[in-house]
Design a protein around this motif. Structure first.
Motif, mmCIF file in Angstrom:
data_model
loop_
_atom_site.group_PDB
_atom_site.id
_atom_site.type_symbol
_atom_site.label_atom_id
_atom_site.label_comp_id
_atom_site.label_asym_id
_atom_site.label_seq_id
_atom_site.Cartn_x
_atom_site.Cartn_y
_atom_site.Cartn_z
ATOM 1 N N UNK A 109 0.806 -1.210 0.000
ATOM 2 C CA UNK A 109 0.000 0.000 0.000
ATOM 3 C C UNK A 109 0.841 1.263 0.000
ATOM 4 N N UNK A 110 2.011 1.221 0.590
ATOM 5 C CA UNK A 110 2.824 2.429 0.769
ATOM 6 C C UNK A 110 3.033 3.241 -0.498
ATOM 7 N N UNK A 111 3.485 2.646 -1.598
ATOM 8 C CA UNK A 111 3.709 3.493 -2.782
ATOM 9 C C UNK A 111 2.424 4.071 -3.352
ATOM 10 N N UNK A 112 1.321 3.345 -3.251
ATOM 11 C CA UNK A 112 0.053 3.850 -3.776
ATOM 12 C C UNK A 112 -0.495 4.980 -2.916
ATOM 13 N N UNK A 113 -0.341 4.849 -1.620
ATOM 14 C CA UNK A 113 -0.782 5.911 -0.713
ATOM 15 C C UNK A 113 0.004 7.192 -0.971
ATOM 16 N N UNK A 114 1.320 7.065 -1.034
ATOM 17 C CA UNK A 114 2.139 8.262 -1.232
ATOM 18 C C UNK A 114 1.933 8.855 -2.625
ATOM 19 N N UNK A 115 1.741 8.002 -3.619
ATOM 20 C CA UNK A 115 1.471 8.494 -4.975
ATOM 21 C C UNK A 115 0.181 9.300 -5.016
ATOM 22 N N UNK A 116 -0.860 8.778 -4.390
ATOM 23 C CA UNK A 116 -2.146 9.485 -4.355
ATOM 24 C C UNK A 116 -2.022 10.780 -3.571
ATOM 25 N N UNK A 117 -1.283 10.736 -2.473
ATOM 26 C CA UNK A 117 -1.097 11.923 -1.636
ATOM 27 C C UNK A 117 -0.396 13.030 -2.415
ATOM 28 N N UNK A 118 0.686 12.686 -3.093
ATOM 29 C CA UNK A 118 1.427 13.700 -3.835
ATOM 30 C C UNK A 118 0.609 14.276 -4.983
ATOM 31 N N UNK A 119 -0.150 13.409 -5.650
ATOM 32 C CA UNK A 119 -0.944 13.872 -6.785
ATOM 33 C C UNK A 119 -2.046 14.826 -6.340
ATOM 34 N N UNK A 120 -2.639 14.583 -5.182
ATOM 35 C CA UNK A 120 -3.789 15.370 -4.747
ATOM 36 C C UNK A 120 -3.396 16.591 -3.919
ATOM 37 N N UNK A 121 -2.315 16.498 -3.157
ATOM 38 C CA UNK A 121 -1.953 17.627 -2.287
ATOM 39 C C UNK A 121 -0.933 18.553 -2.927
ATOM 40 N N UNK A 122 -0.196 18.059 -3.919
ATOM 41 C CA UNK A 122 0.751 18.880 -4.684
ATOM 42 C C UNK A 122 1.695 19.689 -3.792
ATOM 43 N N UNK A 123 2.277 19.004 -2.836
ATOM 44 C CA UNK A 123 3.261 19.636 -1.976
ATOM 45 C C UNK A 123 2.704 20.422 -0.812
ATOM 46 N N UNK A 124 1.395 20.496 -0.678
ATOM 47 C CA UNK A 124 0.802 21.261 0.413
ATOM 48 C C UNK A 124 0.848 20.516 1.743
ATOM 49 N N UNK A 125 1.029 19.211 1.699
ATOM 50 C CA UNK A 125 1.148 18.401 2.914
ATOM 51 C C UNK A 125 2.260 17.381 2.736
ATOM 52 N N UNK A 126 2.813 16.958 3.852
ATOM 53 C CA UNK A 126 3.798 15.882 3.802
ATOM 54 C C UNK A 126 3.117 14.579 3.400
ATOM 55 N N UNK A 127 3.783 13.803 2.574
ATOM 56 C CA UNK A 127 3.258 12.502 2.165
ATOM 57 C C UNK A 127 4.180 11.377 2.631
ATOM 58 N N UNK A 128 4.994 11.664 3.629
ATOM 59 C CA UNK A 128 5.905 10.665 4.183
ATOM 60 C C UNK A 128 5.186 9.918 5.305
ATOM 61 N N UNK A 129 4.418 8.927 4.923
ATOM 62 C CA UNK A 129 3.579 8.201 5.880
ATOM 63 C C UNK A 129 4.400 7.278 6.776
ATOM 64 N N UNK A 130 3.917 7.138 8.010
ATOM 65 C CA UNK A 130 4.445 6.126 8.921
ATOM 66 C C UNK A 130 3.285 5.250 9.369
ATOM 67 N N UNK A 131 3.551 3.937 9.430
ATOM 68 C CA UNK A 131 2.581 2.991 9.964
ATOM 69 C C UNK A 131 3.045 2.597 11.354
ATOM 70 N N UNK A 132 2.162 2.714 12.335
ATOM 71 C CA UNK A 132 2.524 2.369 13.704
ATOM 72 C C UNK A 132 1.501 1.395 14.265
ATOM 73 N N UNK A 133 1.939 0.630 15.240
ATOM 74 C CA UNK A 133 1.045 -0.293 15.937
ATOM 75 C C UNK A 133 0.855 0.198 17.362
ATOM 76 N N UNK A 134 -0.385 0.415 17.722
ATOM 77 C CA UNK A 134 -0.741 0.797 19.084
ATOM 78 C C UNK A 134 -0.917 -0.492 19.876
ATOM 79 N N UNK A 135 0.041 -0.803 20.733
ATOM 80 C CA UNK A 135 -0.009 -2.076 21.456
ATOM 81 C C UNK A 135 -0.628 -1.945 22.846
ATOM 82 N N UNK A 136 -1.296 -0.826 23.101
ATOM 83 C CA UNK A 136 -2.017 -0.710 24.364
ATOM 84 C C UNK A 136 -3.177 -1.698 24.370
ATOM 85 N N UNK A 137 -3.390 -2.399 25.476
ATOM 86 C CA UNK A 137 -4.459 -3.406 25.507
ATOM 87 C C UNK A 137 -5.833 -2.766 25.348
ATOM 88 N N UNK A 138 -6.607 -3.279 24.440
ATOM 89 C CA UNK A 138 -7.971 -2.796 24.231
ATOM 90 C C UNK A 138 -8.788 -3.905 23.603
#
Length: 243
Positions: free
Chosen positions: A56-85
């Motif tokens: 998914x990473x390249x597609x997400x960043x590709x879509x982000x860059x195409x739509x935001x045109x430099x107005x937002x960062x497109x350097x995504x990070x994926x994190x895992x919230x390991x708090x019990x829930x």
């Protein structure tokens, strides 16, 4: 580039904490399902998450860059919230530098029955940043707080009552367009999911196992059926080449 560590999942499933880069993930790959709960074994659930993030990473960043045109960062990070829930959950936020963060909790990773569901949720959360929903909700909350605060002051309320009115206004304001934001993220998320080689309709079946919020007044999320219909229409347009 998406960066993430599997944290707790490493102990039960995989060694290492960096997602392999993939050009295209297999769609609807057969997996072994535990018959008592329908959930995947922990090792398979973790492997699916790593593979989906890499695809998914390249597609997400590709879509982000195409739509935001430099107005937002497109350097995504994926994190895992390991708090019990107990409740499966994913959310989008930004770090101090303004870089987008997508977080999945362990319950959601365990609940996803196939890679398509993980991909759709990831696409949905990525879409919130691309569409600027965090800043929009912040403006909605500020407007609600201002309106309610002015009304309370005009009625002769004391400072404590004005503060309460502002808090209530912020809550109402933040929810005023929340359903629209969710549906817009479903639509764009379906496009991103499709472009990454996954099945958005199969992925959106995740909704069928969630409690349906229905059409409640000022609810934060639309009814599950409405969300599924948005995804269905989007997939029809994708298949016909209209998108």
């Amino acid at each position: 580039m998406i960066r993430f560590c599997l944290g707790v999942l490493v102990a039960v499933a995989l060694a290492g904490c960096e997602a392999p880069r993939m050009q295209r993930a297999p769609v609807s790959a057969p997996v072994s399902v535990q018959p008592d709960t329908g959930r995947l074994p922990p090792r398979q659930a973790a492997a699916n998450f790593v593979a989906v993030a890499g695809a998914m990473e390249p597609k997400i960043e590709q879509e982000c860059r195409a739509r935001t045109r430099g107005q937002r960062s497109c350097d995504y990070r994926i994190m895992i919230d390991d708090r019990p829930t107990r409740s499966p959950n994913a959310f989008q936020t930004v770090d101090k530098a303004g870089n987008p963060v997508i977080a999945f909790n362990l319950a959601l990773i365990a609940e996803a029955r196939n890679p398509d569901e993980l991909a759709f949720v990831m696409g949905h959360e990525a879409a919130h940043h691309i569409l600027g929903h965090l800043s929009s909700k912040s403006r909605d909350a500020s407007a609600g707080a201002l309106i309610m605060g002015v009304l309370a002051a005009a009625s002769g309320a004391d400072p404590d009552m004005i503060s309460q009115a502002q808090n209530m206004g912020a809550n109402v304001g933040s929810r005023a367009y929340s359903k629209n934001y969710e549906l817009a993220a479903d639509r764009l998320g379906a496009v991103i999911t499709w472009n990454a080689g996954y099945d958005p309709m199969r992925g959106a079946q995740f909704f069928t196992r969630l409690a349906d919020p229905g059409d409640t007044f000022l609810g934060s999320h639309p009814a599950n059926g409405e969300r599924l219909e948005v995804v269905r229409r989007t997939v029809e347009q994708l298949r016909s080449g209209a998108i």
